[in-house]
Write an enzyme that holds these catalytic residues in place. Structure first.
Site, PDB file in Angstrom:
ATOM      1  N   ASP A  64       0.832  -1.194   0.000  1.00 55.67           N
ATOM      2  CA  ASP A  64       0.000   0.000   0.000  1.00 55.67           C
ATOM      3  C   ASP A  64       0.872   1.251   0.000  1.00 55.67           C
ATOM      4  OD1 ASP A  64      -3.092   0.639   0.978  1.00 55.67           O
ATOM      5  OD2 ASP A  64      -1.630   2.178   1.505  1.00 55.67           O
ATOM      6  N   THR A  97      -3.172   5.758  -4.131  1.00 48.80           N
ATOM      7  CA  THR A  97      -2.037   6.513  -3.597  1.00 48.80           C
ATOM      8  C   THR A  97      -0.786   6.304  -4.439  1.00 48.80           C
ATOM      9  OG1 THR A  97      -1.753   4.679  -2.075  1.00 48.80           O
ATOM     10  CG2 THR A  97      -2.747   6.646  -1.210  1.00 48.80           C
ATOM     11  N   THR A  98      -0.531   5.049  -4.811  1.00 49.80           N
ATOM     12  CA  THR A  98       0.650   4.783  -5.620  1.00 49.80           C
ATOM     13  C   THR A  98       0.527   5.525  -6.949  1.00 49.80           C
ATOM     14  OG1 THR A  98       0.610   2.603  -4.630  1.00 49.80           O
ATOM     15  CG2 THR A  98       2.162   2.931  -6.401  1.00 49.80           C
ATOM     16  N   ASP A 393      -9.043   0.167   1.684  1.00 56.38           N
ATOM     17  CA  ASP A 393      -9.039   0.570   0.277  1.00 56.38           C
ATOM     18  C   ASP A 393     -10.380   0.251  -0.367  1.00 56.38           C
ATOM     19  OD1 ASP A 393      -6.482   1.378   0.619  1.00 56.38           O
ATOM     20  OD2 ASP A 393      -5.582   0.090  -0.901  1.00 56.38           O
TER      21      ASP A 393
HETATM   22  P1  ADP Z   1      -2.896   2.447  -6.033  1.00 51.58           P
HETATM   23  O1  ADP Z   1      -2.256   2.665  -4.707  1.00 51.58           O
HETATM   24  O2  ADP Z   1      -2.609   3.556  -6.977  1.00 51.58           O
HETATM   25  O3  ADP Z   1      -4.342   2.117  -5.946  1.00 51.58           O
HETATM   26  P2  ADP Z   1      -2.547  -0.281  -6.802  1.00 51.58           P
HETATM   27  O4  ADP Z   1      -1.373  -1.113  -6.451  1.00 51.58           O
HETATM   28  O5  ADP Z   1      -3.825  -0.561  -6.129  1.00 51.58           O
HETATM   29  O6  ADP Z   1      -2.124   1.210  -6.642  1.00 51.58           O
HETATM   30  O7  ADP Z   1      -2.736  -0.439  -8.374  1.00 51.58           O
HETATM   31  C1  ADP Z   1      -3.766   0.203  -9.048  1.00 51.58           C
HETATM   32  C2  ADP Z   1      -3.624   0.011 -10.530  1.00 51.58           C
HETATM   33  O8  ADP Z   1      -3.695  -1.366 -10.888  1.00 51.58           O
HETATM   34  C3  ADP Z   1      -4.762   0.701 -11.256  1.00 51.58           C
HETATM   35  O9  ADP Z   1      -4.267   1.385 -12.362  1.00 51.58           O
HETATM   36  C4  ADP Z   1      -5.647  -0.449 -11.663  1.00 51.58           C
HETATM   37  O10 ADP Z   1      -6.393  -0.163 -12.827  1.00 51.58           O
HETATM   38  C5  ADP Z   1      -4.657  -1.556 -11.913  1.00 51.58           C
HETATM   39  N1  ADP Z   1      -5.257  -2.886 -11.783  1.00 51.58           N
HETATM   40  C6  ADP Z   1      -5.878  -3.408 -10.718  1.00 51.58           C
HETATM   41  N2  ADP Z   1      -6.307  -4.659 -10.964  1.00 51.58           N
HETATM   42  C7  ADP Z   1      -5.935  -4.953 -12.232  1.00 51.58           C
HETATM   43  C8  ADP Z   1      -6.051  -6.100 -13.082  1.00 51.58           C
HETATM   44  N3  ADP Z   1      -6.663  -7.208 -12.674  1.00 51.58           N
HETATM   45  N4  ADP Z   1      -5.535  -6.012 -14.308  1.00 51.58           N
HETATM   46  C9  ADP Z   1      -4.911  -4.908 -14.721  1.00 51.58           C
HETATM   47  N5  ADP Z   1      -4.754  -3.812 -13.973  1.00 51.58           N
HETATM   48  C10 ADP Z   1      -5.250  -3.818 -12.753  1.00 51.58           C
HETATM   49 MG    MG Z   2      -5.274   0.484  -5.169  1.00 52.28          MG
END
Ligand code: ADP
Ligand code: MG
Length: 549
Positions: A64, A97-98, A393
């Site tokens: 996270d 956040t990322t 989240d």
């Molecule tokens: P954040 O902290 O920004 O939410 P995450 O590690 O949760 O970071 O990653 C979010 C990103 O991963 C988003 O751009 C989302 O669209 C993408 N994502 C999540 N699940 C999938 C999936 N199954 N296939 C492709 N992309 C995904």
């Molecule tokens: Mg996320």
């Protein structure tokens, strides 16, 4: 006296360091980029985890972004601004956040190239500002409507928010819980939905399995009955809430009572007992069979309450009292003599249960409760902690989706779409700002690029393909990180609330612009060592992090 020339004189404290112009910008940008780089590899479901060890040796394993930045003691001022981006994102929408930090880092990296080409920062800032505004407009257009009743879509979004966050095979179960919990506490007014996620209590108890995590339509209090003689289980509970002590007040000032005979002592004690009995009678007469007290309960009063068959719990946290009031419909009373039948709340069951060796009070089966509890279970402390972060989240995502009523397609889709729009827009703007807008567009593509990298794909090839196909109208093509290929994201149900992207783009561009505006850093000699909120030593060394990855 020294001669004063026409030059302005800046008096710096002894030992202060000063960086000016391009040096200041370079230094700030380097730090911001380092922070973004540090968390970049955690993006997406195939993102890696970070293990963070604090100066006490406590270990946090997480994926996270906000949690990582929270744990790193970043000392550099520009670094702190980046951490702030993550925090704002986390508070406003609870996810993304990322994304926000990575985009901010990329905006600054691309800005640096423009600065190298002797484009003035103010032009870059103006271009970025125009691009961000255009982006938000385009997002609004591309986003689709979320219906309150569309549980399936909401669950899919919750699932996406949690994938890669250690919820593993419990993901489906967790998303169902998150959607139910958020909808349960949602307030409806003037056709708008508002959600205060404070009323979703997350109670962690190590032990059991992730799938044992459950939603309780009421409140779970990490306390036990005050007296073993009180019933463990109360059905059809009528609940009284008191936020003052059920005790006979000791005198505030030092006063001595002159007792000269045994009779007097007897009378004195009897009087105290009577007062307590009266107080307990107020509870009993109101019709309550369960009593929560925010302060202490006198031993004698505990005894009387037990005799009357009333379950009592003392020293309940204020926040829990508020949740109890919301869940059961009770009023919190301050003066026990004001307690009446109308102040009581209701719950189907109040029960003390042993969870992982500890007694907890379950107030459940509340009718349409406006506060609920998620009892988070998991094998080890780290698993429970990461499960909690995943749920937070998911709750954030479902809340954002319901409040904002808009969603977009994830997996890098929306970023590619926005980038293409911005490139078109850049051409219509012309001038040097055009270059900045185009740099902004390229920065957004860091999301699909990073997702591709995390899946072991060639990021450049992937991006080229995505751009080309999106241009031909394949609007839902994104990075299928699981299968390491490009694929339609609608079919994979990778949807995200539009609000996450709006907030990420807004705060990323704001922080980038703010950092670009700085051309002078004056650091007093003590600033490196004595940042007060930092523990001494510890991970403070991360302030100069570029070598970390
Ligand atoms: P954040 O902290 O920004 O939410 P995450 O590690 O949760 O970071 O990653 C979010 C990103 O991963 C988003 O751009 C989302 O669209 C993408 N994502 C999540 N699940 C999938 C999936 N199954 N296939 C492709 N992309 C995904
Ligand atoms: Mg996320």
């Amino acid at each position: 006296m020294t001669q004063l020339t026409g030059q302005p004189i800046l008096v710096l404290p002894e030992g202060a360091q000063r960086l000016l112009g391009r040096d200041a910008q370079r230094s700030n940008i380097a730090v911001a980029k380092a922070i973004a780089n540090a968390i970049r590899s955690t993006l997406g479901p195939k993102g890696m985890d970070k293990m963070l060890v604090d100066d006490l040796g406590d270990v946090v394993i997480t994926n996270d972004g906000a949690a990582i930045l929270n744990e790193m003691s970043v000392e550099h001022p520009a670094g702190k601004m980046m951490v702030e981006v993550a925090r704002t994102q986390d508070e406003e929408v609870g996810d993304g956040t990322t994304t926000a930090v990575v985009i901010a880092g990329e905006l600054l990296k691309n800005a640096e190239d423009l600065l190298e080409k002797k484009i003035h920062p103010s032009i870059v800032i103006r271009g970025y500002d125009m691009a961000a505004a255009k982006c938000l407009e385009a997002l609004e257009e591309k986003a689709e409507k979320v219906e309150f009743s569309d549980d399936k879509l909401l669950r899919q979004m919750a699932f996406v928010a949690m994938t890669g966050k250690g919820s593993g095979r419990a993901g489906g179960h967790f998303s169902e819980i998150a959607v139910k919990a958020v909808k349960q506490v949602a307030d409806h007014a003037d056709g708008k939905v508002s959600i205060d996620s404070d009323y979703i209590k997350l109670e962690k108890k190590q032990g059991g399995d992730l799938v044992d995590t459950s939603l309780i339509s009421g409140v779970v209090i990490d306390k036990e009955r005050v007296h073993p003689g009180m019933p463990k289980l109360t059905k059809n509970a009528r609940i009284a809430l008191l936020d003052s002590a059920l005790e006979v007040k000791s005198t505030e000032t030092d006063s001595a009572i002159q007792i000269t005979s045994p009779d007097q002592l007897q009378a004195f004690l009897a009087q105290e007992e009577n007062m307590l009995k009266e107080m307990v009678n107020e509870v009993v007469n109101s019709g309550a069979n369960v009593f929560f007290c925010q302060k202490g309960i006198d031993d004698m009063a505990q005894h009387f309450l037990a005799k009357a068959g009333v379950v009592a719990v003392r020293r309940v946290k204020k926040s829990d009292m508020e949740k109890l009031a919301r869940a059961t419909g009770a009023n919190v009373v301050t003066n026990i003599h004001d307690l009446s039948k109308d102040d009581l709340g209701k719950a189907g069951v109040v029960e003390e249960r042993k969870i992982a060796g500890e007694d907890m009070i379950f107030v459940e089966e509340c009718k349409d409760p406006k506060a609920v509890t998620i009892l988070v279970r998991g094998g080890t402390e780290h698993v429970v902690d990461e499960a909690e972060r995943a749920l937070v989240d998911a709750i954030g995502v479902v809340s954002s989706a319901l409040e904002d009523e808009k969603y977009v397609i994830g997996g890098g889709c929306i970023e590619v779409e926005l980038a293409l729009d911005l490139q078109d827009y850049a051409k219509t703007v012309g001038g040097r700002e055009q270059l900045a807008i185009s740099a902004f567009a390229n920065a957004l593509e860091v999301i699909p690029r990073t997702l591709a990298e995390s899946a072991g794909m060639d990021s450049i090839d992937t991006l080229v393909e995505l751009r080309a196909k999106h241009e031909k109208g394949k609007r839902d093509l994104g990075v299928d990180v699981m299968a390491a290929k490009t694929a339609g994201m609608s079919g994979l149900h990778v949807f995200e609330p539009a609000k996450i992207k709006k907030q990420a783009i807004t705060s990323a561009s704001e922080v980038a612009e703010m950092i670009l505006r700085i051309d002078d850093i004056i650091a007093s000699s003590g600033s490196g060592k004595a940042a007060p909120e930092m523990p001494p030593g510890g991970m403070g060394g991360m302030g100069g992090m570029p070598g970390m990855m």
